[in-house]
Design an enzyme around this catalytic site. Structure first.
Site, PDB file in Angstrom:
ATOM      1  N   PRO A  21     -21.840 -54.728 -23.212  1.00  0.00           N
ATOM      2  CA  PRO A  21     -21.926 -53.269 -23.070  1.00  0.00           C
ATOM      3  C   PRO A  21     -23.348 -52.746 -22.901  1.00  0.00           C
ATOM      4  O   PRO A  21     -23.564 -51.753 -22.192  1.00  0.00           O
ATOM      5  CB  PRO A  21     -21.299 -52.773 -24.385  1.00  0.00           C
ATOM      6  CG  PRO A  21     -20.306 -53.831 -24.738  1.00  0.00           C
ATOM      7  CD  PRO A  21     -20.957 -55.126 -24.330  1.00  0.00           C
TER       8      PRO A  21
ATOM      9  N   GLY B 162     -26.270 -55.407 -18.812  1.00  0.00           N
ATOM     10  CA  GLY B 162     -25.650 -55.628 -17.510  1.00  0.00           C
ATOM     11  C   GLY B 162     -26.642 -56.292 -16.576  1.00  0.00           C
ATOM     12  O   GLY B 162     -26.774 -57.517 -16.545  1.00  0.00           O
TER      13      GLY B 162
ATOM     14  N   CYS C 272     -15.950 -59.477 -17.563  1.00  0.00           N
ATOM     15  CA  CYS C 272     -15.785 -60.910 -17.305  1.00  0.00           C
ATOM     16  C   CYS C 272     -14.618 -61.118 -16.344  1.00  0.00           C
ATOM     17  O   CYS C 272     -13.447 -61.005 -16.733  1.00  0.00           O
ATOM     18  CB  CYS C 272     -15.550 -61.662 -18.613  1.00  0.00           C
ATOM     19  SG  CYS C 272     -15.438 -63.457 -18.380  1.00  0.00           S
TER      20      CYS C 272
ATOM     21  N   GLU D 241     -24.453 -68.664  -6.414  1.00  0.00           N
ATOM     22  CA  GLU D 241     -23.710 -67.459  -6.792  1.00  0.00           C
ATOM     23  C   GLU D 241     -23.837 -66.373  -5.730  1.00  0.00           C
ATOM     24  O   GLU D 241     -22.838 -65.767  -5.314  1.00  0.00           O
ATOM     25  CB  GLU D 241     -24.201 -66.924  -8.133  1.00  0.00           C
ATOM     26  CG  GLU D 241     -23.457 -65.658  -8.561  1.00  0.00           C
ATOM     27  CD  GLU D 241     -23.997 -65.052  -9.852  1.00  0.00           C
ATOM     28  OE1 GLU D 241     -23.356 -64.119 -10.355  1.00  0.00           O
ATOM     29  OE2 GLU D 241     -25.045 -65.520 -10.335  1.00  0.00           O
TER      30      GLU D 241
ATOM     31  N   GLY E   5      -6.959 -39.888   8.059  1.00  0.00           N
ATOM     32  CA  GLY E   5      -6.076 -39.905   6.891  1.00  0.00           C
ATOM     33  C   GLY E   5      -5.397 -41.236   6.677  1.00  0.00           C
ATOM     34  O   GLY E   5      -5.124 -41.638   5.531  1.00  0.00           O
TER      35      GLY E   5
END
Length: 380
Positions: free
Chosen positions: A129, A132, A158, A241, A341
């Site tokens: 929390p 980050g 996660c 990554e 739309g």
């Protein structure tokens, strides 16, 4: 596809396209596999990839993989991203493979590669929390005890923890030094005593989770690499990554582009296809050019990593992640605008393209963080 691919790589990409077209080529098939788009991962489809040997495509043959490189892994992610294949668990799984291969013991490496190649899903947990983008600020503690460690604290965001067999946890084992010191990687079974997993509702899907550790014991042989050395271990895996995330979004961007082109060719207004109006045709041309640039960048970096797997390429890998994800977001936004739309209607895939691509500029290091890293490599 760019000319840098070998014949074998091209054949691999074609085989992935064929499978996706057969198994999830229609909206009806994808809805059935994903509970109408709510789930990003389908275990049966994933098992098919395992049977084909594709999940271990970039892993060593001696450990149960197929012996390919990062380019093959990127191809799998790109082409399944294009095919909207429900295999969301593989992105985190292939990221987790890196630390095991580089830092795991022989037994850990063999066990992890065998699991991955046979269809196991793995997650990695870093964010908290209050930590980050600043991963070094994490506070989830792993206190040493007889025979191992006891973990207490909360993790968040996660991905895939709720479908994972194991979670690669990064926790603090020493708070006396600098914030990037004192971090350790642990292999934690997803069903471990003292671990509670709670899914977080997000736009349209449930892929991310909060993790709560309460006196969760992990044995000493669950440490991956060295105690207090998780930060340099994480840095060693950033090439992979960032390329994996870039590849997945490159595929999604190509799909959003093709869906847009198909729509503007078919939709007529004022007595002609809307794609024939210069306001739209030039936007299509710009998007096509951006996609080509992103593809060349992603695969040139992948080739550089395959040529020298131990070399860190922070600038190039960050550029690939930044370019691919921002391009994907732009393509989806432009596609939605050109579809009007209908771009917002769940009848079409464009609204899901937008949800998938917007968040890609946040996870795995935000676009702002990628820009900071790139700037740092120029001494700024």
């Amino acid at each position: 596809m760019p000319a840098v691919f070998t014949d074998e790589q091209r054949a691999f990409a074609a085989a992935i396209d064929e499978l996706c077209q057969r198994e999830c080529g229609t909206r009806e098939q994808r809805d059935a596999l994903t509970d109408h788009g709510k789930e990003a991962h389908n275990a049966e489809f994933y098992a098919t990839l395992a049977e084909l040997g594709w999940l271990g495509v970039g892993l060593p043959e001696e450990d149960g993989g197929s012996g390919g490189g990062i380019t093959e892994q990127c191809l799998l992610l790109e082409r399944t991203g294009y095919g909207l294949a429900p295999m969301g668990g593989w992105v985190t799984t292939v990221v987790v493979a890196g630390p095991y291969l580089k830092f795991g013991t022989d037994d850990q490496r063999k066990r992890a590669v065998t699991s991955i190649a046979s269809g196991g899903v793995h997650a990695i947990s870093m964010s908290e929390p209050e930590a980050g983008s600043d991963v070094g600020a994490l506070s989830c503690r792993a206190e040493p005890v007889d025979g191992g460690f006891v973990v207490n604290g909360q993790k968040t965001w996660c991905s895939n923890a709720h479908i994972a067999d194991n979670i690669l946890l990064v926790a603090r084992t020493d708070a006396t030094g600098k914030k990037h010191d004192g971090l350790t990687m642990f292999e934690v079974p997803a069903d471990a005593d003292g671990l509670s997993i709670s899914q977080i509702d997000t736009m349209g899907s449930n892929e991310v989770n909060d993790l709560y550790f309460t006196d969760c014991f992990v044995p000493v042989d669950a440490v991956i690499g060295q105690v207090n050395q998780a930060w340099p271990q994480l840095m060693a895996g950033l090439n992979g990554e960032r390329l994996y995330l870039a590849s997945a979004m490159l595929g999604r961007a190509k799909r959003a582009f093709d869906d847009t082109v198909a729509y503007v060719k078919e939709r007529t207004q004022f007595g002609r296809p809307i794609g024939s109006f210069q306001a739209l045709s030039q936007r299509i041309a710009d998007l096509a050019t951006e996609l080509e640039c992103a593809e060349l960048l992603v695969y040139s970096v992948a080739a550089a990593v395959d040529a020298n797997p131990e070399k860190l390429l922070p600038r190039e890998a960050s550029m690939a992640k930044l370019k691919a994800t921002e391009t994907a977001k732009k393509v989806a936004l432009e596609g939605m605008q050109m579809m009007g739309g209908y771009g917002y209607a769940t009848e079409y895939d464009m609204e899901s393209h937008l949800r998938a691509t917007v968040v890609s500029t946040v996870y795995g290091g935000t676009s702002e963080i990628q820009r900071d890293i790139i700037a740092t490599t120029y001494g700024l």
